[in-house]
Design an enzyme around this catalytic site. Structure first.
Site, PDB file in Angstrom:
ATOM      1  CD  GLU A  48      38.384 -25.313  32.059  1.00 41.71           C
ATOM      2  OE1 GLU A  48      39.049 -25.439  31.096  1.00 41.71           O
ATOM      3  OE2 GLU A  48      37.075 -25.623  31.730  1.00 41.71           O
ATOM      4  CG  ASN A 193      33.985 -25.390  25.840  1.00 42.90           C
ATOM      5  OD1 ASN A 193      34.329 -25.325  25.402  1.00 42.90           O
ATOM      6  ND2 ASN A 193      33.842 -26.274  26.581  1.00 42.90           N
ATOM      7  CD  GLU A 194      34.658 -30.265  25.483  1.00 43.42           C
ATOM      8  OE1 GLU A 194      33.836 -30.594  26.369  1.00 43.42           O
ATOM      9  OE2 GLU A 194      35.080 -30.019  24.537  1.00 43.42           O
ATOM     10  CE1 TYR A 273      42.589 -31.166  25.433  1.00 43.14           C
ATOM     11  CE2 TYR A 273      40.137 -31.645  25.303  1.00 43.14           C
ATOM     12  CZ  TYR A 273      40.916 -30.445  26.124  1.00 43.14           C
ATOM     13  OH  TYR A 273      40.729 -29.718  26.077  1.00 43.14           O
ATOM     14  CD  GLU A 328      38.608 -27.258  25.506  1.00 40.80           C
ATOM     15  OE1 GLU A 328      38.754 -28.562  26.365  1.00 40.80           O
ATOM     16  OE2 GLU A 328      38.140 -26.265  25.993  1.00 40.80           O
ATOM     17  CD  GLN A 377      42.906 -25.472  29.657  1.00 35.71           C
ATOM     18  OE1 GLN A 377      43.023 -24.356  31.380  1.00 35.71           O
ATOM     19  NE2 GLN A 377      41.768 -26.115  30.141  1.00 35.71           N
TER      20      GLN A 377
HETATM   21  O1  AHR Z   1      40.755 -28.713  28.902  1.00 33.91           O
HETATM   22  C1  AHR Z   1      39.466 -29.470  29.738  1.00 33.91           C
HETATM   23  C2  AHR Z   1      38.562 -29.335  29.445  1.00 33.91           C
HETATM   24  O2  AHR Z   1      38.570 -30.147  28.303  1.00 33.91           O
HETATM   25  C3  AHR Z   1      37.465 -28.234  28.622  1.00 33.91           C
HETATM   26  O3  AHR Z   1      37.057 -26.958  30.563  1.00 33.91           O
HETATM   27  C4  AHR Z   1      36.334 -28.716  27.959  1.00 33.91           C
HETATM   28  O4  AHR Z   1      36.280 -28.086  27.453  1.00 33.91           O
HETATM   29  C5  AHR Z   1      37.183 -30.373  27.686  1.00 33.91           C
HETATM   30  O5  AHR Z   1      36.445 -31.086  28.087  1.00 33.91           O
END
Ligand code: AHR
Length: 524
Positions: A48, A193-194, A273, A328, A377
Protein backbone atom coordinates in the site's frame (compact mmCIF):
# COMPACT_ATOMS: atom_id res chain seq x y z
CA UNK A 1 34.29 -32.30 32.26
CA UNK A 2 33.91 -32.62 28.46
CA UNK A 3 30.10 -32.94 28.64
CA UNK A 4 29.94 -29.92 30.94
CA UNK A 5 31.93 -27.98 28.33
CA UNK A 6 29.58 -29.10 25.54
CA UNK A 7 26.57 -28.17 27.67
CA UNK A 8 27.93 -24.70 28.42
CA UNK A 9 28.90 -24.15 24.79
CA UNK A 10 25.46 -25.15 23.52
CA UNK A 11 23.77 -22.95 26.09
CA UNK A 12 25.89 -19.97 25.08
CA UNK A 13 24.95 -20.65 21.45
CA UNK A 14 21.31 -20.70 22.49
CA UNK A 15 21.03 -24.34 21.41
CA UNK A 16 19.53 -25.80 24.53
CA UNK A 17 17.05 -28.13 22.84
CA UNK A 18 19.15 -31.30 22.66
CA UNK A 19 19.69 -31.15 26.42
CA UNK A 20 15.95 -31.38 27.15
CA UNK A 21 13.76 -34.45 27.05
CA UNK A 22 11.69 -34.21 23.87
CA UNK A 23 7.91 -34.58 23.93
CA UNK A 24 6.79 -37.17 21.40
CA UNK A 25 4.09 -36.35 18.84
CA UNK A 26 2.87 -38.96 16.36
CA UNK A 27 1.70 -37.91 12.91
CA UNK A 28 -0.12 -40.08 10.44
CA UNK A 29 0.07 -39.19 6.75
CA UNK A 30 -1.60 -41.32 4.12
CA UNK A 31 -0.29 -40.06 0.80
CA UNK A 32 -2.88 -42.03 -1.16
CA UNK A 33 -5.51 -39.58 0.16
CA UNK A 34 -5.23 -36.12 -1.32
CA UNK A 35 -7.21 -32.93 -0.82
CA UNK A 36 -7.53 -29.62 -2.61
CA UNK A 37 -4.79 -27.75 -4.41
CA UNK A 38 -3.05 -25.16 -2.23
CA UNK A 39 -3.48 -22.18 -4.52
CA UNK A 40 -0.18 -20.32 -4.77
CA UNK A 41 -2.16 -17.11 -4.40
CA UNK A 42 -2.36 -17.74 -0.64
CA UNK A 43 1.27 -16.59 -0.59
CA UNK A 44 0.27 -13.18 -2.02
CA UNK A 45 1.60 -9.86 -0.76
CA UNK A 46 0.09 -6.46 -0.10
CA UNK A 47 1.85 -3.18 -0.93
CA UNK A 48 0.00 0.00 0.00
CA UNK A 49 1.03 3.63 -0.35
CA UNK A 50 1.70 3.80 3.37
CA UNK A 51 4.81 4.95 5.21
CA UNK A 52 7.90 3.55 3.52
CA UNK A 53 6.09 0.59 1.99
CA UNK A 54 6.38 1.92 -1.55
CA UNK A 55 8.59 5.00 -1.40
CA UNK A 56 12.07 3.98 -0.17
CA UNK A 57 10.99 0.34 0.28
CA UNK A 58 10.42 -0.37 -3.41
CA UNK A 59 10.76 2.90 -5.28
CA UNK A 60 13.88 5.02 -4.97
CA UNK A 61 13.82 6.72 -8.38
CA UNK A 62 16.24 6.19 -11.23
CA UNK A 63 18.64 8.92 -10.06
CA UNK A 64 19.11 7.27 -6.64
CA UNK A 65 22.53 5.99 -5.55
CA UNK A 66 20.77 2.82 -4.40
CA UNK A 67 21.14 0.30 -7.25
CA UNK A 68 17.85 0.24 -9.12
CA UNK A 69 16.21 -0.67 -12.39
CA UNK A 70 14.01 2.14 -13.69
CA UNK A 71 13.69 3.45 -10.12
CA UNK A 72 12.89 0.12 -8.45
CA UNK A 73 15.43 -1.18 -5.90
CA UNK A 74 17.41 -4.17 -7.18
CA UNK A 75 18.04 -5.67 -3.72
CA UNK A 76 14.33 -5.75 -2.89
CA UNK A 77 13.46 -7.19 -6.30
CA UNK A 78 15.97 -9.99 -6.04
CA UNK A 79 14.83 -10.91 -2.50
CA UNK A 80 11.18 -10.99 -3.59
CA UNK A 81 11.94 -13.03 -6.71
CA UNK A 82 13.37 -15.75 -4.46
CA UNK A 83 10.06 -16.20 -2.62
CA UNK A 84 8.10 -16.41 -5.88
CA UNK A 85 5.47 -13.83 -4.94
CA UNK A 86 2.35 -14.89 -6.86
CA UNK A 87 0.51 -11.56 -6.75
CA UNK A 88 0.77 -8.11 -5.22
CA UNK A 89 -2.31 -6.25 -4.01
CA UNK A 90 -2.01 -2.52 -4.74
CA UNK A 91 -2.47 0.50 -4.21
CA UNK A 92 -4.28 -0.15 -0.89
CA UNK A 93 -5.87 -0.67 1.60
CA UNK A 94 -7.61 2.49 2.69
CA UNK A 95 -5.40 4.36 0.22
CA UNK A 96 -7.15 2.64 -2.71
CA UNK A 97 -10.46 4.34 -2.00
CA UNK A 98 -8.81 7.75 -2.29
CA UNK A 99 -6.57 6.90 -5.24
CA UNK A 100 -7.16 8.56 -8.59
CA UNK A 101 -5.10 6.73 -11.16
CA UNK A 102 -4.70 9.58 -13.65
CA UNK A 103 -2.56 11.44 -11.11
CA UNK A 104 -0.03 8.60 -11.35
CA UNK A 105 0.63 8.48 -15.10
CA UNK A 106 2.58 10.63 -17.54
CA UNK A 107 5.51 12.99 -17.12
CA UNK A 108 3.74 15.47 -14.82
CA UNK A 109 2.57 13.76 -11.64
CA UNK A 110 0.24 15.57 -9.25
CA UNK A 111 1.31 15.79 -5.65
CA UNK A 112 -1.65 14.83 -3.51
CA UNK A 113 -2.24 13.97 0.14
CA UNK A 114 -2.30 10.67 2.00
CA UNK A 115 -4.67 11.55 4.86
CA UNK A 116 -5.04 7.95 6.06
CA UNK A 117 -1.38 7.34 6.71
CA UNK A 118 0.54 10.03 8.51
CA UNK A 119 -0.92 12.98 6.61
CA UNK A 120 2.09 13.09 4.30
CA UNK A 121 2.16 14.16 0.67
CA UNK A 122 1.82 11.54 -2.04
CA UNK A 123 4.08 12.31 -5.01
CA UNK A 124 2.34 9.82 -7.31
CA UNK A 125 5.70 8.98 -8.88
CA UNK A 126 4.91 5.31 -8.33
CA UNK A 127 1.80 4.87 -10.47
CA UNK A 128 0.33 2.29 -12.82
CA UNK A 129 3.38 1.85 -15.08
CA UNK A 130 5.80 1.69 -12.16
CA UNK A 131 3.64 -0.87 -10.35
CA UNK A 132 3.39 -3.03 -13.46
CA UNK A 133 7.14 -2.76 -14.00
CA UNK A 134 7.75 -3.76 -10.38
CA UNK A 135 5.55 -6.87 -10.49
CA UNK A 136 7.07 -7.81 -13.81
CA UNK A 137 10.56 -7.56 -12.30
CA UNK A 138 9.61 -9.85 -9.39
CA UNK A 139 7.53 -12.22 -11.54
CA UNK A 140 4.19 -11.59 -9.81
CA UNK A 141 0.67 -10.87 -11.05
CA UNK A 142 -1.36 -7.71 -10.45
CA UNK A 143 -4.10 -7.54 -7.86
CA UNK A 144 -5.49 -4.05 -8.38
CA UNK A 145 -7.94 -2.51 -5.89
CA UNK A 146 -10.24 0.02 -7.50
CA UNK A 147 -11.65 3.11 -5.86
CA UNK A 148 -15.30 2.53 -4.93
CA UNK A 149 -15.33 4.90 -1.93
CA UNK A 150 -14.51 8.23 -3.57
CA UNK A 151 -14.22 7.31 -7.25
CA UNK A 152 -16.80 6.51 -9.89
CA UNK A 153 -17.53 3.46 -12.02
CA UNK A 154 -16.42 5.51 -15.03
CA UNK A 155 -13.03 6.29 -13.47
CA UNK A 156 -12.44 2.63 -12.62
CA UNK A 157 -13.69 1.42 -16.02
CA UNK A 158 -11.31 3.81 -17.78
CA UNK A 159 -8.41 2.66 -15.63
CA UNK A 160 -9.05 -0.93 -16.67
CA UNK A 161 -9.37 0.12 -20.31
CA UNK A 162 -6.09 2.05 -19.99
CA UNK A 163 -4.33 -0.97 -18.49
CA UNK A 164 -5.80 -3.87 -20.43
CA UNK A 165 -7.21 -2.87 -23.82
CA UNK A 166 -5.41 -3.65 -27.08
CA UNK A 167 -7.65 -1.80 -29.57
CA UNK A 168 -6.38 1.68 -30.56
CA UNK A 169 -8.59 3.78 -28.27
CA UNK A 170 -7.48 7.18 -27.05
CA UNK A 171 -6.62 5.72 -23.65
CA UNK A 172 -4.61 2.89 -25.20
CA UNK A 173 -2.69 5.40 -27.33
CA UNK A 174 -1.96 7.38 -24.19
CA UNK A 175 -0.63 4.22 -22.49
CA UNK A 176 1.56 3.53 -25.52
CA UNK A 177 2.82 7.12 -25.51
CA UNK A 178 3.84 6.63 -21.88
CA UNK A 179 5.90 3.60 -22.78
CA UNK A 180 3.69 0.50 -22.86
CA UNK A 181 1.97 -0.31 -26.14
CA UNK A 182 1.14 -3.89 -25.11
CA UNK A 183 -1.83 -4.37 -22.78
CA UNK A 184 -1.09 -5.19 -19.17
CA UNK A 185 -2.63 -8.18 -17.43
CA UNK A 186 -4.71 -7.67 -14.32
CA UNK A 187 -5.19 -11.05 -12.65
CA UNK A 188 -7.32 -9.93 -9.71
CA UNK A 189 -9.58 -6.93 -9.21
CA UNK A 190 -10.62 -5.78 -5.74
CA UNK A 191 -13.96 -3.98 -5.86
CA UNK A 192 -13.34 -1.56 -3.01
CA UNK A 193 -11.54 -2.07 0.29
CA UNK A 194 -13.16 -2.33 3.71
CA UNK A 195 -16.22 -0.56 2.35
CA UNK A 196 -17.76 -1.06 5.79
CA UNK A 197 -15.17 1.28 7.29
CA UNK A 198 -12.37 3.37 5.69
CA UNK A 199 -13.75 2.51 2.25
CA UNK A 200 -16.93 4.52 2.78
CA UNK A 201 -18.71 3.20 5.86
CA UNK A 202 -21.38 1.53 3.73
CA UNK A 203 -24.14 -0.80 4.82
CA UNK A 204 -23.95 -4.24 3.19
CA UNK A 205 -26.97 -3.41 1.05
CA UNK A 206 -25.49 -0.13 -0.18
CA UNK A 207 -22.17 -1.81 -0.93
CA UNK A 208 -23.93 -4.59 -2.79
CA UNK A 209 -25.69 -2.17 -5.12
CA UNK A 210 -22.39 -0.36 -5.79
CA UNK A 211 -20.46 -3.59 -6.26
CA UNK A 212 -22.92 -4.82 -8.90
CA UNK A 213 -22.37 -1.64 -10.91
CA UNK A 214 -18.58 -1.94 -10.73
CA UNK A 215 -18.72 -5.64 -11.52
CA UNK A 216 -20.81 -4.87 -14.60
CA UNK A 217 -18.83 -1.98 -16.05
CA UNK A 218 -15.22 -2.42 -14.95
CA UNK A 219 -14.04 -4.80 -17.63
CA UNK A 220 -10.77 -6.39 -18.49
CA UNK A 221 -10.17 -6.06 -22.26
CA UNK A 222 -6.86 -7.88 -22.48
CA UNK A 223 -7.31 -10.35 -25.39
CA UNK A 224 -5.26 -12.93 -23.46
CA UNK A 225 -7.68 -12.79 -20.52
CA UNK A 226 -10.95 -13.43 -22.31
CA UNK A 227 -11.17 -17.22 -22.40
CA UNK A 228 -8.41 -18.42 -20.08
CA UNK A 229 -6.84 -16.59 -17.16
CA UNK A 230 -9.89 -14.37 -16.77
CA UNK A 231 -9.57 -11.60 -14.22
CA UNK A 232 -11.05 -12.60 -10.86
CA UNK A 233 -13.36 -10.02 -9.29
CA UNK A 234 -13.13 -9.86 -5.51
CA UNK A 235 -15.95 -8.28 -3.52
CA UNK A 236 -15.41 -6.71 -0.12
CA UNK A 237 -16.18 -9.22 2.60
CA UNK A 238 -16.05 -9.41 6.38
CA UNK A 239 -13.55 -7.96 8.84
CA UNK A 240 -14.43 -9.97 11.93
CA UNK A 241 -16.83 -12.54 13.35
CA UNK A 242 -19.65 -10.57 15.02
CA UNK A 243 -23.17 -10.19 13.55
CA UNK A 244 -22.07 -7.13 11.59
CA UNK A 245 -19.69 -9.33 9.63
CA UNK A 246 -21.88 -12.39 9.27
CA UNK A 247 -24.66 -10.09 7.95
CA UNK A 248 -22.21 -8.71 5.40
CA UNK A 249 -21.22 -12.17 4.14
CA UNK A 250 -24.89 -13.24 4.11
CA UNK A 251 -25.94 -10.19 2.09
CA UNK A 252 -23.25 -10.52 -0.57
CA UNK A 253 -23.46 -14.31 -0.89
CA UNK A 254 -27.26 -14.40 -0.95
CA UNK A 255 -27.21 -11.91 -3.81
CA UNK A 256 -24.50 -13.95 -5.54
CA UNK A 257 -26.73 -17.02 -5.48
CA UNK A 258 -29.27 -15.13 -7.57
CA UNK A 259 -26.86 -13.19 -9.74
CA UNK A 260 -27.67 -12.77 -13.42
CA UNK A 261 -25.41 -12.62 -16.50
CA UNK A 262 -24.81 -8.91 -15.95
CA UNK A 263 -22.67 -9.15 -12.84
CA UNK A 264 -20.51 -11.71 -11.13
CA UNK A 265 -17.86 -12.16 -8.47
CA UNK A 266 -15.17 -14.80 -8.11
CA UNK A 267 -14.02 -14.04 -4.60
CA UNK A 268 -15.02 -12.55 -1.29
CA UNK A 269 -12.33 -10.75 0.66
CA UNK A 270 -11.75 -11.19 4.39
CA UNK A 271 -9.49 -9.06 6.61
CA UNK A 272 -8.23 -10.36 9.91
CA UNK A 273 -5.21 -9.00 11.74
CA UNK A 274 -3.59 -10.50 14.82
CA UNK A 275 -3.72 -7.55 17.17
CA UNK A 276 -4.32 -8.96 20.64
CA UNK A 277 -6.22 -5.81 21.63
CA UNK A 278 -7.33 -2.80 19.64
CA UNK A 279 -5.65 -0.30 19.32
CA UNK A 280 -2.49 -2.30 18.65
CA UNK A 281 -0.41 -2.18 21.82
CA UNK A 282 1.65 -5.38 21.89
CA UNK A 283 5.37 -4.69 21.46
CA UNK A 284 6.97 -6.16 18.34
CA UNK A 285 10.29 -6.73 20.14
CA UNK A 286 11.41 -6.81 23.77
CA UNK A 287 8.62 -9.12 24.94
CA UNK A 288 8.56 -12.44 26.76
CA UNK A 289 6.70 -15.73 26.86
CA UNK A 290 3.41 -14.21 28.05
CA UNK A 291 3.09 -11.97 25.01
CA UNK A 292 4.38 -14.76 22.78
CA UNK A 293 1.71 -17.20 23.92
CA UNK A 294 -1.10 -14.61 23.87
CA UNK A 295 -0.34 -13.55 20.32
CA UNK A 296 -0.20 -17.15 19.08
CA UNK A 297 -3.53 -17.90 20.73
CA UNK A 298 -4.99 -14.81 19.12
CA UNK A 299 -3.67 -15.68 15.65
CA UNK A 300 -5.23 -19.14 15.80
CA UNK A 301 -8.64 -17.44 15.81
CA UNK A 302 -8.19 -17.21 12.04
CA UNK A 303 -9.41 -20.80 11.75
CA UNK A 304 -12.74 -20.11 13.51
CA UNK A 305 -13.30 -17.03 11.39
CA UNK A 306 -12.70 -18.93 8.17
CA UNK A 307 -15.01 -21.71 9.34
CA UNK A 308 -17.74 -19.23 10.20
CA UNK A 309 -17.69 -17.34 6.90
CA UNK A 310 -17.08 -20.49 4.82
CA UNK A 311 -20.23 -22.00 6.35
CA UNK A 312 -22.28 -19.01 5.16
CA UNK A 313 -20.65 -19.20 1.73
CA UNK A 314 -21.39 -22.93 1.55
CA UNK A 315 -25.10 -22.18 2.05
CA UNK A 316 -25.29 -19.99 -1.05
CA UNK A 317 -22.41 -21.41 -3.05
CA UNK A 318 -22.11 -25.14 -2.30
CA UNK A 319 -19.89 -25.66 -5.35
CA UNK A 320 -17.35 -23.24 -3.88
CA UNK A 321 -17.17 -21.11 -7.01
CA UNK A 322 -16.50 -17.98 -4.94
CA UNK A 323 -13.12 -18.08 -3.24
CA UNK A 324 -12.49 -16.65 0.21
CA UNK A 325 -9.53 -14.31 -0.22
CA UNK A 326 -7.90 -13.28 3.06
CA UNK A 327 -6.33 -10.25 1.42
CA UNK A 328 -5.16 -8.57 4.62
CA UNK A 329 -3.69 -10.64 7.45
CA UNK A 330 -0.70 -10.60 9.75
CA UNK A 331 0.46 -9.16 13.05
CA UNK A 332 -0.31 -5.54 13.87
CA UNK A 333 1.65 -4.29 16.89
CA UNK A 334 2.37 -0.95 18.56
CA UNK A 335 4.38 1.41 16.34
CA UNK A 336 8.12 1.38 17.05
CA UNK A 337 9.17 4.21 19.32
CA UNK A 338 10.28 7.26 17.40
CA UNK A 339 8.48 6.22 14.20
CA UNK A 340 5.54 8.10 12.67
CA UNK A 341 2.54 6.19 14.15
CA UNK A 342 0.77 6.56 10.80
CA UNK A 343 3.56 4.59 9.08
CA UNK A 344 2.78 1.34 10.95
CA UNK A 345 6.44 0.49 11.55
CA UNK A 346 7.12 -2.60 13.66
CA UNK A 347 9.88 -5.18 14.14
CA UNK A 348 9.52 -8.73 12.94
CA UNK A 349 10.62 -11.52 15.27
CA UNK A 350 10.72 -15.29 15.52
CA UNK A 351 7.18 -15.03 16.96
CA UNK A 352 6.05 -13.58 13.61
CA UNK A 353 7.66 -16.45 11.72
CA UNK A 354 5.66 -18.92 13.81
CA UNK A 355 2.52 -16.81 13.41
CA UNK A 356 3.00 -16.79 9.63
CA UNK A 357 3.43 -20.56 9.48
CA UNK A 358 0.29 -21.12 11.57
CA UNK A 359 -1.80 -18.90 9.29
CA UNK A 360 -0.40 -20.38 6.08
CA UNK A 361 -1.25 -23.83 7.45
CA UNK A 362 -4.80 -22.72 8.25
CA UNK A 363 -5.22 -21.39 4.70
CA UNK A 364 -3.77 -24.62 3.28
CA UNK A 365 -6.17 -26.78 5.32
CA UNK A 366 -9.04 -24.70 3.89
CA UNK A 367 -7.62 -24.78 0.37
CA UNK A 368 -10.96 -25.76 -1.13
CA UNK A 369 -12.39 -22.33 -0.20
CA UNK A 370 -9.39 -20.15 0.69
CA UNK A 371 -7.74 -19.60 -2.66
CA UNK A 372 -5.94 -16.36 -1.97
CA UNK A 373 -4.38 -14.37 0.87
CA UNK A 374 -2.18 -11.29 1.09
CA UNK A 375 0.03 -10.68 4.08
CA UNK A 376 0.14 -7.07 5.29
CA UNK A 377 2.45 -5.71 4.13
CA UNK A 378 5.39 -6.52 1.88
CA UNK A 379 8.08 -3.95 2.79
CA UNK A 380 8.57 -1.74 5.89
CA UNK A 381 4.93 -1.86 7.03
CA UNK A 382 3.32 -4.17 9.63
CA UNK A 383 4.43 -7.83 9.26
CA UNK A 384 6.89 -7.15 6.47
CA UNK A 385 9.07 -9.51 4.46
CA UNK A 386 11.75 -6.86 4.14
CA UNK A 387 12.91 -3.87 6.17
CA UNK A 388 14.96 -1.13 4.53
CA UNK A 389 16.71 1.99 5.72
CA UNK A 390 18.17 4.04 2.90
CA UNK A 391 20.68 1.70 1.16
CA UNK A 392 20.40 -1.02 3.85
CA UNK A 393 18.04 -3.97 3.63
CA UNK A 394 17.32 -6.89 5.95
CA UNK A 395 15.15 -9.97 5.44
CA UNK A 396 12.78 -10.72 8.29
CA UNK A 397 11.97 -14.07 9.92
CA UNK A 398 8.60 -13.92 8.11
CA UNK A 399 10.45 -13.64 4.79
CA UNK A 400 12.22 -16.91 5.50
CA UNK A 401 8.94 -18.67 6.25
CA UNK A 402 7.60 -17.57 2.87
CA UNK A 403 10.80 -18.88 1.29
CA UNK A 404 10.55 -22.23 3.04
CA UNK A 405 6.94 -22.60 1.86
CA UNK A 406 7.72 -22.16 -1.86
CA UNK A 407 7.35 -25.95 -2.46
CA UNK A 408 3.75 -25.68 -1.23
CA UNK A 409 2.75 -23.30 -4.06
CA UNK A 410 0.08 -25.13 -6.06
CA UNK A 411 0.88 -28.38 -4.23
CA UNK A 412 -1.89 -30.83 -3.41
CA UNK A 413 -2.85 -31.10 0.21
CA UNK A 414 -2.34 -34.47 1.90
CA UNK A 415 -4.33 -34.84 5.13
CA UNK A 416 -2.34 -35.14 8.36
CA UNK A 417 -3.73 -36.54 11.59
CA UNK A 418 -1.96 -35.93 14.86
CA UNK A 419 -2.51 -35.61 18.55
CA UNK A 420 -0.66 -32.33 18.99
CA UNK A 421 -0.82 -32.11 22.77
CA UNK A 422 -0.81 -28.69 24.40
CA UNK A 423 1.63 -25.95 25.13
CA UNK A 424 0.38 -23.97 28.12
CA UNK A 425 1.56 -20.76 29.68
CA UNK A 426 -0.49 -19.10 32.42
CA UNK A 427 -4.09 -19.22 31.24
CA UNK A 428 -3.11 -19.72 27.58
CA UNK A 429 -3.27 -23.18 26.04
CA UNK A 430 -2.54 -23.76 22.35
CA UNK A 431 -1.73 -26.95 20.42
CA UNK A 432 1.94 -27.81 20.90
CA UNK A 433 2.44 -28.75 17.26
CA UNK A 434 0.87 -27.80 13.94
CA UNK A 435 1.53 -29.54 10.63
CA UNK A 436 0.56 -29.76 6.98
CA UNK A 437 1.62 -32.11 4.21
CA UNK A 438 1.35 -31.75 0.46
CA UNK A 439 2.58 -33.26 -2.80
CA UNK A 440 4.23 -30.79 -5.15
CA UNK A 441 3.58 -30.71 -8.88
CA UNK A 442 6.28 -33.42 -9.37
CA UNK A 443 4.64 -35.71 -6.81
CA UNK A 444 7.25 -35.12 -4.10
CA UNK A 445 5.94 -35.13 -0.52
CA UNK A 446 6.60 -32.08 1.68
CA UNK A 447 5.88 -31.66 5.38
CA UNK A 448 5.75 -28.51 7.44
CA UNK A 449 5.79 -28.91 11.19
CA UNK A 450 5.70 -26.03 13.66
CA UNK A 451 6.67 -26.50 17.30
CA UNK A 452 4.86 -23.70 19.16
CA UNK A 453 6.35 -24.62 22.52
CA UNK A 454 9.15 -22.14 23.27
CA UNK A 455 10.70 -24.36 25.93
CA UNK A 456 10.42 -28.01 24.94
CA UNK A 457 11.74 -29.80 21.88
CA UNK A 458 9.40 -32.26 20.16
CA UNK A 459 10.21 -35.64 18.71
CA UNK A 460 8.04 -36.20 15.65
CA UNK A 461 7.28 -39.74 14.60
CA UNK A 462 5.39 -39.68 11.31
CA UNK A 463 3.98 -42.80 9.69
CA UNK A 464 3.97 -42.36 5.93
CA UNK A 465 1.38 -44.50 4.18
CA UNK A 466 1.27 -44.91 0.40
CA UNK A 467 4.98 -44.29 -0.28
CA UNK A 468 8.30 -45.97 0.41
CA UNK A 469 10.27 -43.21 2.04
CA UNK A 470 14.07 -43.38 1.94
CA UNK A 471 15.25 -40.12 3.46
CA UNK A 472 14.01 -36.68 4.42
CA UNK A 473 15.90 -33.41 4.52
CA UNK A 474 14.94 -29.79 4.81
CA UNK A 475 15.32 -26.64 6.83
CA UNK A 476 14.36 -25.41 10.25
CA UNK A 477 13.93 -21.85 11.44
CA UNK A 478 14.47 -20.97 15.08
CA UNK A 479 16.46 -18.54 17.20
CA UNK A 480 17.63 -18.08 20.78
CA UNK A 481 14.60 -16.07 21.93
CA UNK A 482 10.93 -15.71 21.05
CA UNK A 483 11.60 -12.07 20.19
CA UNK A 484 14.85 -12.61 18.27
CA UNK A 485 14.98 -10.38 15.20
CA UNK A 486 17.25 -9.79 12.23
CA UNK A 487 18.80 -6.34 12.16
CA UNK A 488 20.98 -4.48 9.66
CA UNK A 489 23.95 -5.27 11.91
CA UNK A 490 23.01 -8.90 12.63
CA UNK A 491 21.01 -10.12 9.67
CA UNK A 492 21.44 -13.86 10.30
CA UNK A 493 19.97 -14.30 13.78
CA UNK A 494 16.77 -15.88 12.48
CA UNK A 495 17.60 -17.78 9.30
CA UNK A 496 16.79 -21.34 8.24
CA UNK A 497 19.37 -24.04 8.87
CA UNK A 498 19.57 -27.52 7.35
CA UNK A 499 17.89 -30.42 9.12
CA UNK A 500 17.60 -34.10 8.33
CA UNK A 501 15.22 -36.75 9.54
CA UNK A 502 15.67 -40.47 10.13
CA UNK A 503 13.52 -42.67 7.93
CA UNK A 504 13.14 -46.34 8.85
CA UNK A 505 10.39 -48.89 8.31
CA UNK A 506 7.97 -46.35 6.79
CA UNK A 507 8.43 -44.01 9.76
CA UNK A 508 10.06 -40.63 9.73
CA UNK A 509 11.61 -39.38 12.96
CA UNK A 510 12.53 -35.75 13.34
CA UNK A 511 13.60 -33.68 16.32
CA UNK A 512 12.10 -30.22 16.36
CA UNK A 513 13.70 -27.47 18.36
CA UNK A 514 11.47 -25.37 20.61
CA UNK A 515 9.70 -22.45 18.84
CA UNK A 516 10.59 -23.60 15.36
CA UNK A 517 9.21 -23.84 11.84
CA UNK A 518 10.46 -26.86 9.86
CA UNK A 519 9.93 -27.91 6.24
CA UNK A 520 11.22 -31.24 4.95
CA UNK A 521 10.87 -33.11 1.69
CA UNK A 522 10.69 -36.88 1.55
CA UNK A 523 12.84 -38.85 -0.90
CA UNK A 524 11.15 -42.00 -2.25
O1 AHR B 1 -2.89 -2.51 6.26
C1 AHR B 1 -3.25 -1.33 6.86
C2 AHR B 1 -4.73 -1.02 6.74
O2 AHR B 1 -5.47 -1.96 7.44
C3 AHR B 1 -5.32 -1.07 5.35
O3 AHR B 1 -5.11 0.11 4.64
C4 AHR B 1 -6.78 -1.25 5.64
O4 AHR B 1 -7.45 -1.91 4.60
C5 AHR B 1 -6.80 -2.03 6.93
O5 AHR B 1 -7.66 -1.49 7.86
Amino acid sequence: MRSLFVCITLTIMGITAPMLAAQKVELSIDTSKTGAKINRNIFGQFAEHLGHGIYEGIWVGSDSKIPNTRGIRNDVVSALKAIKVPNVRWPGGCFADEYHWRKGIGPQRSVTLNPNWGGVTEPNTFGTHEFMDFIDQIGAEAYVSINVGSGTPQEAAEWLEYMTAAAPTTLVKERAAYGHPAPYKVALLGIGNESWDCGGNMTPEYYLSQMKIYSRFVRNFNPAQQENQQMLKIAVGPGGDGPRWTDWTETVMKAYQQHTWSWDINGLSMHNYTVGHWPPSYASVGFGETEYSEILKSTLEMEGLINKHSAIMDKYDPDKKVALIVDEWGAWYAPLQGSNPGFLVQQNSLRDAILAALNLNIFARHADRVRGANIAQMVNVLQAMIITDKEKMVLTPTYYVFKMYVPFHDATLVPVSLDAGWYTHGSVAVPRVDAIAAKDTNGKLWLEITNLDPNEPVEIEASLGGITAKAATGETLTAPKVDSVNTFGAANTVVPRPISAKVQGGKLTLNLEPKSVTVVSVEQ
